[in-house]
Design a protein around this motif. Structure first.
Motif, short mmCIF file in Angstrom:
data_model
loop_
_atom_site.label_atom_id
_atom_site.label_comp_id
_atom_site.label_asym_id
_atom_site.label_seq_id
_atom_site.Cartn_x
_atom_site.Cartn_y
_atom_site.Cartn_z
N SER A 111 0.84 -1.19 0.00
CA SER A 111 0.00 0.00 0.00
C SER A 111 0.88 1.25 0.00
O SER A 111 2.10 1.17 0.09
CB SER A 111 -0.91 0.00 1.22
OG SER A 111 -1.85 1.05 1.13
N ASN A 149 -14.19 0.39 4.07
CA ASN A 149 -13.38 0.16 2.88
C ASN A 149 -11.89 0.07 3.19
O ASN A 149 -11.07 0.74 2.57
CB ASN A 149 -13.64 1.24 1.83
CG ASN A 149 -15.08 1.25 1.39
OD1 ASN A 149 -15.71 0.21 1.25
ND2 ASN A 149 -15.63 2.44 1.20
N THR A 170 -8.54 -2.74 4.23
CA THR A 170 -8.03 -4.11 4.11
C THR A 170 -6.93 -4.28 5.14
O THR A 170 -6.12 -3.37 5.35
CB THR A 170 -7.46 -4.35 2.70
OG1 THR A 170 -8.49 -4.12 1.74
CG2 THR A 170 -6.95 -5.77 2.54
N VAL A 198 -13.89 -7.42 7.52
CA VAL A 198 -12.81 -6.72 6.84
C VAL A 198 -11.95 -7.75 6.08
O VAL A 198 -11.48 -8.71 6.68
CB VAL A 198 -11.93 -5.95 7.85
CG1 VAL A 198 -10.72 -5.32 7.18
CG2 VAL A 198 -12.76 -4.88 8.56
N PRO A 199 -11.74 -7.55 4.79
CA PRO A 199 -10.88 -8.48 4.05
C PRO A 199 -9.43 -8.36 4.50
O PRO A 199 -9.00 -7.30 4.97
CB PRO A 199 -11.05 -8.05 2.59
CG PRO A 199 -11.51 -6.64 2.64
CD PRO A 199 -12.26 -6.48 3.94
N PHE A 200 -8.69 -9.47 4.37
CA PHE A 200 -7.27 -9.44 4.73
C PHE A 200 -6.46 -10.12 3.63
O PHE A 200 -6.97 -10.94 2.88
CB PHE A 200 -7.02 -10.09 6.09
CG PHE A 200 -7.27 -11.56 6.13
CD1 PHE A 200 -6.26 -12.46 5.83
CD2 PHE A 200 -8.52 -12.06 6.47
CE1 PHE A 200 -6.49 -13.83 5.86
CE2 PHE A 200 -8.77 -13.42 6.51
CZ PHE A 200 -7.75 -14.31 6.21
N LYS A 201 -5.18 -9.73 3.57
CA LYS A 201 -4.24 -10.33 2.63
C LYS A 201 -2.95 -10.62 3.38
O LYS A 201 -2.50 -9.80 4.19
CB LYS A 201 -3.91 -9.37 1.49
CG LYS A 201 -5.04 -9.07 0.57
CD LYS A 201 -4.57 -8.11 -0.52
CE LYS A 201 -5.74 -7.65 -1.36
NZ LYS A 201 -5.35 -6.63 -2.33
N ASP A 221 -9.01 2.06 0.86
CA ASP A 221 -9.05 2.01 -0.59
C ASP A 221 -8.65 3.33 -1.22
O ASP A 221 -8.25 3.38 -2.38
CB ASP A 221 -10.46 1.64 -1.08
CG ASP A 221 -10.85 0.23 -0.70
OD1 ASP A 221 -9.97 -0.56 -0.30
OD2 ASP A 221 -12.05 -0.09 -0.80
#
Length: 132
Positions: free
Chosen positions: A31, A63, A65, A89-92, A110
């Motif tokens: 990011s 919004n 991550t 909440v999406p995670f990576k 985002d």
């Protein structure tokens, strides 16, 4: 097609698409600094109790991550994955063996949020910064 455009096209074909601020992206787990809501060092993620500030941001930010450094052991970041799942909440998990970063977790929006204070400054953070 001009020679400059042809060269750019060939460069992107060989090395991938052009990326803005690559050093910043490597530091913040893919990011940009302007999108970071909160960041923890690897040492802070290894702490036995998860930070309440992380839960607050996951619960109240929209919004976002959760980006997790793949160099860490699963048991160190699993409480944060559970929090992310709890609040939808999406995670990576970011694993880039070429580049190393002192950060363990980044909550990124985002869009640009331009927060001035993105680090939780405690004894663990201070030791990490002094070691770098």
């Amino acid at each position: 097609m001009s020679e400059d455009k042809m060269d750019l096209y060939l460069q992107q074909g060989m090395y991938g698409p052009f990326e803005t601020k690559p050093d910043e992206r490597h530091l913040f787990l893919g990011s940009l600094r302007e999108r970071v809501v909160l960041a923890l060092t690897k040492g802070q993620v290894l702490r036995s109790k998860p930070y309440k500030e992380v839960e607050h941001e996951l619960k109240n930010s929209h919004n976002v991550t959760l980006l997790i450094n793949g160099e860490l052991q699963y048991q160190s970041y699993s409480p944060y994955i559970q929090m992310a799942n709890r609040y939808g909440v999406p995670f990576k998990i970011v694993s880039d063996l070429q580049f190393h970063t002192p950060l363990g977790i980044v909550i990124a929006a985002d869009i640009a949020v331009n927060r001035e204070l993105i680090y939780i400054q405690d004894d663990i953070y201070n030791r990490s910064v002094l070691k770098s």
